[in-house]
Write a protein that holds these residues in place. Structure first.
Motif, PDB file in Angstrom:
ATOM      1  N   LYS A   1       6.425  -4.718  -3.361  1.00 62.78           N
ATOM      2  CA  LYS A   1       5.133  -4.882  -2.717  1.00 62.78           C
ATOM      3  C   LYS A   1       4.539  -6.220  -3.117  1.00 62.78           C
ATOM      4  CE  LYS A   1       1.042  -2.126  -1.822  1.00 62.78           C
ATOM      5  NZ  LYS A   1       0.302  -0.924  -2.190  1.00 62.78           N
TER       6      LYS A   1
ATOM      7  N   ASP B   1      -8.083  -2.682  -0.164  1.00 62.26           N
ATOM      8  CA  ASP B   1      -6.632  -2.725  -0.339  1.00 62.26           C
ATOM      9  C   ASP B   1      -6.012  -2.495   1.033  1.00 62.26           C
ATOM     10  OD1 ASP B   1      -3.834  -1.646  -0.925  1.00 62.26           O
ATOM     11  OD2 ASP B   1      -4.507  -2.238  -2.913  1.00 62.26           O
TER      12      ASP B   1
ATOM     13  N   ASP C   1      -2.501  -2.770   3.445  1.00 64.29           N
ATOM     14  CA  ASP C   1      -1.046  -2.917   3.544  1.00 64.29           C
ATOM     15  C   ASP C   1      -0.666  -3.269   4.972  1.00 64.29           C
ATOM     16  OD1 ASP C   1      -0.693  -2.259   0.920  1.00 64.29           O
ATOM     17  OD2 ASP C   1      -0.122  -0.182   1.279  1.00 64.29           O
TER      18      ASP C   1
ATOM     19  N   ASN D   1       0.690  -6.755   0.712  1.00 58.41           N
ATOM     20  CA  ASN D   1      -0.566  -6.160   0.275  1.00 58.41           C
ATOM     21  C   ASN D   1      -1.652  -7.216   0.149  1.00 58.41           C
ATOM     22  OD1 ASN D   1      -2.206  -5.486  -2.595  1.00 58.41           O
ATOM     23  ND2 ASN D   1      -2.212  -3.897  -1.035  1.00 58.41           N
TER      24      ASN D   1
END
Length: 263
Positions: A3, A125, A127, A163
């Motif tokens: 990630k 956050d 993604d 991310n």
């Protein structure tokens, strides 16, 4: 699957809140939540770039991201004095949500209802992921050659999950986000995408391969430029949040007033 952390200057890199206050009749029941729209926009960076000559000839008109998951955590204090710790999660596991950033502040894509409170922290956050039939993200714009010719440019980002994260944190009570008297607000997520091209020289752009009239930059075409930009995206992890307040539903968004403003 690794990630990677990305610069988003989302830029929250990377962002700011534009808020409209409302007046309430004391005889009416005041709503317990504030309607918050998330809007996504490109923005220009104020800093002096190392490669300013190149970037002055490059324009980013649109960015597209395929979002798999969005988490928002807020910390604050309710009007009654109790502490507030709340998470908002949006999952798009099967079909990622396509979010488009443009050069204006229109187009709210996600809506949340936040409790009326004084907020000292807002944490994001995000993604993004490569979709089955699409890239993880893409940037479209134009580059002006030394001969004055304007060439369309498109960058396509492939790979693992990327991310983006960022945090607004009030230094003291004067910087807290006062949502206790608001009816509706807009949280503007700003992407400073031009900064990702800082390591590319003008000569590299001038000599880039053109496919059907477009400077296409991906793992198969103009590979060296692609890898430099991808490395820059992964490197730039700092996200900024800027707050702008519209008082009584009016106000000039270019002249921020009130607590919570950050340059």
């Amino acid at each position: 699957m690794k990630k990677n952390s990305i610069f988003y200057d989302f830029l929250l890199a990377g962002a700011f809140l534009a808020m409209a206050s409302c007046e309430f009749n004391v005889e009416n029941v005041v709503p317990t939540t504030v309607e918050v729209d998330l809007a996504f926009a490109l923005t220009e960076e104020d800093e002096n770039f190392t490669n300013a000559r190149t970037l002055n000839r490059l324009t980013i008109n649109e960015a597209v991201m395929n979002v798999r998951k969005l988490d928002i955590r807020v910390l604050g204090q309710m009007p009654i004095g109790s502490n507030l710790d709340r998470n908002f999660t949006f999952d798009f596991p099967n079909t990622p949500k396509r979010i488009v950033y443009t050069n204006d502040e229109n187009g709210q894509d996600i809506n949340i209802r936040m409790p009326r409170a004084s907020y000292r922290q807002v944490m994001f956050d995000l993604d993004i992921v490569q979709a089955p039939d699409d890239v993880a993200a893409s940037l479209s714009g134009e580059f002006e050659t030394s001969l004055g010719e304007v060439v369309p440019m498109k960058y396509e980002l492939y790979g693992e999950i990327f991310n983006f994260d960022g945090k607004f944190e009030a230094k003291d009570r004067n910087e807290a986000l006062e949502f206790d008297q608001l009816d509706k607000a807009t949280m503007l997520v700003e992407l400073h995408a031009i900064k990702w091209f800082n390591d590319i020289t003008a000569d590299e752009f001038e000599n880039a391969e053109i496919i059907d009239g477009v400077m296409l930059i991906n793992p198969d075409t103009n590979t060296s430029i692609y890898e430099k930009i991808k490395a820059r995206i992964i490197e730039l992890t700092d996200i900024k949040i800027r707050i702008r307040v519209h008082e009584n539903g009016h106000g000039n968004p270019n002249n921020p007033k009130g607590p919570g403003n950050r340059p």
